[in-house]
Scaffold this motif. Structure first.
Motif, PDB file in Angstrom:
ATOM      1  N   PHE A   6       0.806  -1.197   0.000  1.00  0.00           N
ATOM      2  CA  PHE A   6       0.000   0.000   0.000  1.00  0.00           C
ATOM      3  C   PHE A   6       0.844   1.254   0.000  1.00  0.00           C
ATOM      4  N   LEU A   8       1.948   4.754   1.433  1.00  0.00           N
ATOM      5  CA  LEU A   8       2.023   5.100   2.844  1.00  0.00           C
ATOM      6  C   LEU A   8       2.183   6.596   3.053  1.00  0.00           C
ATOM      7  N   SER A  34      -3.179   5.765  14.337  1.00  0.00           N
ATOM      8  CA  SER A  34      -4.142   6.031  13.267  1.00  0.00           C
ATOM      9  C   SER A  34      -4.859   4.724  12.942  1.00  0.00           C
ATOM     10  N   GLN A  56      -7.147  -2.648   9.065  1.00  0.00           N
ATOM     11  CA  GLN A  56      -7.401  -1.978   7.801  1.00  0.00           C
ATOM     12  C   GLN A  56      -6.067  -1.624   7.148  1.00  0.00           C
ATOM     13  N   ALA A  57      -6.080  -1.462   5.831  1.00  0.00           N
ATOM     14  CA  ALA A  57      -4.838  -1.226   5.090  1.00  0.00           C
ATOM     15  C   ALA A  57      -4.100   0.013   5.553  1.00  0.00           C
ATOM     16  N   SER A  58      -4.824   1.045   5.982  1.00  0.00           N
ATOM     17  CA  SER A  58      -4.197   2.315   6.354  1.00  0.00           C
ATOM     18  C   SER A  58      -3.841   2.407   7.832  1.00  0.00           C
ATOM     19  N   ASP A  59      -4.176   1.409   8.633  1.00  0.00           N
ATOM     20  CA  ASP A  59      -3.901   1.459  10.071  1.00  0.00           C
ATOM     21  C   ASP A  59      -2.400   1.484  10.329  1.00  0.00           C
ATOM     22  N   LYS A  60      -1.984   2.337  11.271  1.00  0.00           N
ATOM     23  CA  LYS A  60      -0.549   2.487  11.509  1.00  0.00           C
ATOM     24  C   LYS A  60      -0.292   3.130  12.864  1.00  0.00           C
ATOM     25  N   ASP A 126       6.864   5.047  10.502  1.00  0.00           N
ATOM     26  CA  ASP A 126       5.551   4.396  10.551  1.00  0.00           C
ATOM     27  C   ASP A 126       5.700   2.881  10.543  1.00  0.00           C
ATOM     28  N   VAL A 128       3.006   0.203   9.389  1.00  0.00           N
ATOM     29  CA  VAL A 128       1.714   0.221   8.699  1.00  0.00           C
ATOM     30  C   VAL A 128       1.220  -1.209   8.509  1.00  0.00           C
ATOM     31  N   SER A 129      -0.067  -1.373   8.525  1.00  0.00           N
ATOM     32  CA  SER A 129      -0.767  -2.650   8.620  1.00  0.00           C
ATOM     33  C   SER A 129      -0.195  -3.765   7.752  1.00  0.00           C
TER      34      SER A 129
END
Length: 464
Positions: A6, A8, A34, A56-60, A126, A128-129
């Motif tokens: 994804f 980022l 997030s 979720q893909a954007s979770d971080k 970060d 990230v997920s």
């Protein structure tokens, strides 16, 4: 190849750190969250909690880190994976990304996550997920020590390796740590690159997939990849060969899993462990049939004086291909059977054997492996230092290390700054090499014209 990651983004908020043994530890619960949350259910964490909720893909989570100067740091992440092995993405300042493998563990465990080159001043890091469904307790940074000199094996594992293979191996050893070979999957895309960058890759990778007997019996003999390899070699280029091995039998051949997807575990009932357990059984004989069929094509390359960087059974530990579906032991047995059959029965002495998995439990007999490799599809054109360091450790720094498949061509400045001495990279085809999210056109041109990156015109005399 594997799936893309994804895009980022990063933010920057300050939070406290804990100093331990000359390193700095940053507690996850104090970071900017997030889509994630602080938890306390799993005991043994440090600080006041840990972070979960990566669904979720954007979770971080975002760590804010100050550095007194531009400096390279080793990264360690303390994590738990109660739902099995996972992969996370580590991102620096919204740009450089790397995949971090998190082995299965119900309790807290440390994983080495490569290096990060921090800017002077404020930096954001970060996690990230990516696969998601893991827990993060903390992140620790410590200054990276200078890398020692490599101690690469001076000879190939096959004592009967021919002059072509020896000459190529000697050349590869001579440039290791000094330059990286540019590479591209499939001959047609080398021509596309020449149009885009003014340069032709030094290495082309081709696939013997369509020579698999279970494909030939359905579609006939349509492959031209051996001819492509000979053509590129005659221009002075270097050839890498992989094999998406369509399963010898048991293809489901349904609309969801058609026969031509038979290299995937999901598309076949063929069981490699069962087949290898019975040398007198039909499935074992089919394995030998398939190896012999591919050996015939490799012998054509030997007869044409083409040395081959031979990379079969790739990405085995992912288990998405049938040769890895039953775990490491059958896969290692299959590798060693193939090595013996091709080397000692067929007399294939033009092969340089490339093992393409990261995990120690999957590593076959080192005496059957010349080069270690990883396939990395992270965006950001980063140095892939986590994977590089895992391979250095796996081979005790006695094997050459290659980025055999990548989504993003690595930035040579970062490779040198991170001391990531990849021997070559080979970018995957449509959707990656021509995708600006993975390879921005201007950066691609810059990479191909950098003096650290060797192209075809710069290596054509390697045999001599």
């Amino acid at each position: 190849m594997i799936f893309p990651l994804f895009a980022l983004f990063a933010s920057s908020l300050a939070f406290p750190t804990v100093k331990r043994c000359g390193a700095q530890t940053y507690e996850a619960e104090d970071a900017a969250l997030s889509g994630t949350q602080v938890l306390t259910d799993l005991g043994g964490y440090s600080g006041s909690g840990y972070v979960g909720g990566f669904d979720q893909a954007s979770d971080k989570i975002t760590f804010s880190v100050d550095s007194s100067s531009e400096k390279l740091y080793d990264v360690t992440i303390r994590y738990a994976t109660p739902y099995g092995e996972k992969t996370a993405t580590l991102s620096l300042n919204g740009g450089t990304n790397s995949d971090i493998y998190l082995a299965a563990t119900d309790s807290w465990k440390d994983v080495k996550a490569g290096q990060l080159l921090l800017n002077e001043g404020s930096n954001s890091i970060d996690i990230v997920s990516n696969w998601g469904w893991y827990l993060i307790d903390s992140l620790t940074l410590s200054e990276t020590a200078a890398a020692p000199d490599h101690n690469i094996n001076p000879t190939l594992v096959n004592p009967n390796a021919n002059a072509d293979a020896v000459a190529l191996y000697d050349y590869l050893r001579s440039i290791y740590g000094k330059n990286i070979l540019s590479g591209q999957q499939d001959l047609e895309w080398t021509e596309w690159l020449a149009q885009q960058t003014g340069k032709t890759p030094a290495l082309v990778a081709v696939d013997l997939m369509d020579y698999s007997p279970s494909r030939v019996e359905r579609q006939g003999q349509v492959a031209t990849t051996v001819e492509d390899a000979i053509t590129f070699s005659e221009k002075g280029g270097i050839v890498s060969v992989l094999w998406h091995w369509n399963a010898p039998a048991g293809l489901y051949d349904t609309s969801e899993n058609p026969w031509w997807s038979g290299f995937y575990t999901r598309a076949t009932s063929f069981n490699v462990a069962t087949a290898l357990a019975d040398p007198n059984g039909n499935d074992y004989k089919l394995i030998i049939r398939d190896i012999d069929a591919i050996a015939k094509e490799l012998l054509r390359l030997q007869d044409a004086n083409v040395p081959v960087l031979w990379r079969p059974l790739h990405e085995a530990e992912g288990k998405w291909f049938w040769w890895g579906a039953q775990g490491p032991e059958p896969c290692k047995q299959l590798w060693e059977l193939m090595y013996d059959r091709m080397t000692n029965h067929h007399g294939l002495n033009n092969l340089i054997w490339v093992w393409n998995s990261l995990a120690p439990e999957w590593y076959p007999d080192p005496d059957t492996v010349d080069i270690l490799a990883a396939d990395v599809y992270a965006q950001g054109n980063g140095p892939m230092s986590a994977e590089y360091n895992r391979l250095i450790e796996l081979g005790n720094d006695q094997k050459l290390i290659a980025a055999s498949e990548v989504g993003s061509a690595p930035d040579p400045d970062q490779l040198q700054a991170y001391q990531a001495h990849w021997l070559w990279f080979a970018v995957w085809t449509d959707g990656f090499i021509n995708n600006a999210d993975y390879n921005p056109p201007e950066l691609l041109k810059q990479i191909y014209n950098d003096e650290y990156v060797l192209t075809l015109d710069e290596i054509s005399g390697w045999r001599g």
